[in-house]
Design an enzyme around this catalytic site. Structure first.
Site, mmCIF file in Angstrom:
data_model
loop_
_atom_site.group_PDB
_atom_site.id
_atom_site.type_symbol
_atom_site.label_atom_id
_atom_site.label_comp_id
_atom_site.label_asym_id
_atom_site.label_seq_id
_atom_site.Cartn_x
_atom_site.Cartn_y
_atom_site.Cartn_z
ATOM 1 C CB CYS A 165 -1.001 0.323 1.512
ATOM 2 S SG CYS A 165 -2.267 -1.672 0.771
ATOM 3 C CG HIS A 208 -3.698 3.304 1.725
ATOM 4 N ND1 HIS A 208 -3.760 2.643 0.630
ATOM 5 C CD2 HIS A 208 -2.984 2.460 2.516
ATOM 6 C CE1 HIS A 208 -3.868 2.078 0.560
ATOM 7 N NE2 HIS A 208 -3.568 1.011 1.993
ATOM 8 C CG ASN A 237 -6.592 -0.687 0.887
ATOM 9 O OD1 ASN A 237 -6.078 -0.200 -0.148
ATOM 10 N ND2 ASN A 237 -6.622 -1.044 2.083
#
EC number: 2.3.1.180
Length: 325
Positions: A115, A252, A282
Site C-alpha cells: 500500500c 492511502h 482499499n
C-alpha cells in the site's frame, strides 16, 4: 539557488468496468452493507474482469495522465509501476506498460511496497530526476487485489478493490524556495518485524503458489494511525510547514476509521482530506493516485496547492511525499 524539482504535470486513473456493491458481497459471504460501512466506510469497489490485467489498468491510467500533461510518450525516459499484483512473476509489469505506451527509451521497473508502493515509487522517480538520470517519468500505482483475496474471509475480502492511477513527472528548474512547484520532500520507512501482520500466504519462492491476503486487522489499524501520523509530523518538521498550511491531504485509502483517527490526532480539518474509500475500497498502491485524480477532477487541486500524500502497507512500510501542485 536554482534546483531541479520533479513537477507533477498530469494525473490519470482507470477503474475496472465491474462494480461490486456491499449488497453484491452479501450474496457470497456472510456480511451486510451496514456491517461493512460501519467498520470501513466502504460501499462499493471495482473488480477486474478476465480481460483487465494490472498492466491494462496501469497503461490506461498512464495514457490519461500523459494526455493531460501534454507530453508525448516518446519523451518519457522512466516508467515505474508500484504493484503487489503483477501480471507475471517476471518480467516487471512496468515493461509491459512501457511497451503499450510506446515508450522506447530509458528504464522501466516495478516497486513492491504494497500500500506504500506509490509513495516509494514517487520517491525513487524524484531521486532519478534530481540526479539528472531522468527528465520525464510516468509513475503508476496499479493493482488487481481481487485475485489474491480469500472470498470466504469476510474480514479481508470486503475491504479491497482493483484500479490504477498515474502521474507524469517532469524535471523543471525552480528557485529552491518555499514557493517552488514540484516534489518538496519524500520520506520512506519500513520495519520488517511486523511482516506477519499483513501478508500473502504464498509466493513462488516459498509455496510455489500465489496465495491469499491475510491480515491482523487490529494491529494494522493501531500501527497505521501511529506510523502515518508520525511520518506526517516528520515531514512537516523537516520542511517547516504547519499542518494547517497543507491545502490537501491525500492519504492511502485503507479504512475510514484510520483516516478519521489520523485527522483527529493531527487536528486536520475533514474538508482537507481526500476520501475515496467509499467508492473504491482499499486499492493498495493505486489508492493514492486514484484519490489524487479524484481531487483533480473535483477541482480541489489548483496551481500552488500544497499536497501531502501518505501511506502504510504490509511489511510494514510507510512514507509521505509533500508536493506543490
Amino acid at each position: 539557488m536554482a534546483v531541479i524539482r520533479s513537477v507533477i504535470r498530469g494525473v490519470g486513473a482507470h477503474l475496472p468496468k465491474r462494480v461490486m456493491t456491499n449488497a453484491d458481497l452479501s450474496k457470497i459471504v456472510d456480511t451486510s452493507d451496514e456491517w461493512i460501512v460501519e467498520r470501513s466506510g466502504i460501499r462499493q469497489r471495482h473488480i477486474a474482469g478476465d480481460d483487465e490485467l494490472t498492466s491494462t489498468l496501469g497503461a490506461a491510467a498512464a495514457r490519461q495522465a500523459l494526455v493531460r500533461a501534454g507530453i508525448d510518450p516518446v519523451d518519457i525516459d522512466l516508467v515505474i509501476c508500484a504493484t503487489a499484483t503483477p501480471d507475471r512473476t517476471f518480467p516487471a509489469t512496468a515493461v509491459k506498460i512501457q511497451s503499450e505506451l510506446g515508450v522506447k527509451k530509458g528504464a522501466a521497473f516495478d516497486v513492491q511496497a504494497v500500500c506504500s508502493g506509490f509513495v516509494y515509487a514517487l520517491t525513487i522517480a524524484d531521486n532519478f530526476i534530481k540526479a539528472g538520470q531522468s527528465k520525464r517519468a510516468v509513475v503508476i500505482g496499479a493493482e488487481t487485489f481481487s485475485r489474491i483475496l480469500d472470498w470466504t474471509d469476510r474480514s479481508t475480502c470486503v475491504l479491497f478493490g482493483d484500479g490504477a492511477g498515474a502521474v507524469v513527472l517532469e524535471a523543471q528548474p525552480q528557485h529552491g524556495a518555499r514557493e517552488d512547484r514540484g516534489i518538496i520532500s519524500t520520506l520512506i520507512r519500513s520495519d520488517g518485524r511486523f511482516e506477519d501482520q499483513l501478508y500473502v500466504d504464498g509466493g513462488p519462492g516459498s509455496t510455489k503458489t500465489v496465495g491469499h491476503l491475510r491480515m491482523n486487522g487490529r494491529e494494522v489499524f493501531r500501527h497505521a494511525v501511529q506510523k502515518i501520523s508520525g511520518v506526517i509530523e516528520e515531514t512537516l518538521v523537516a520542511t517547516g510547514y504547519a499542518a494547517d498550511e497543507i491545502d490537501l491531504y491525500v492519504p492511502h485509502q485503507a479504512n475510514i476509521r484510520i483516516l478519521d483517527g489520523i485527522a483527529k490526532k493531527l487536528g486536520v480539518a475533514p474538508e482537507k482530506i481526500v476520501m475515496t474509500i467509499g467508492r473504491h475500497g482499499n486499492t493498495s498502491a493505486a489508492s493514492i493516485p486514484l484519490a489524487l485524480n479524484t481531487a483533480f477532477e473535483e477541482h480541489r487541486l489548483r496551481e500552488g496547492s500544497l499536497v501531502l500524500m501518505e501511506a502504510m502497507g504490509g511489511g510494514f512500510t510507510w512514507g509521505a511525499v509533500l508536493a506543490r501542485w
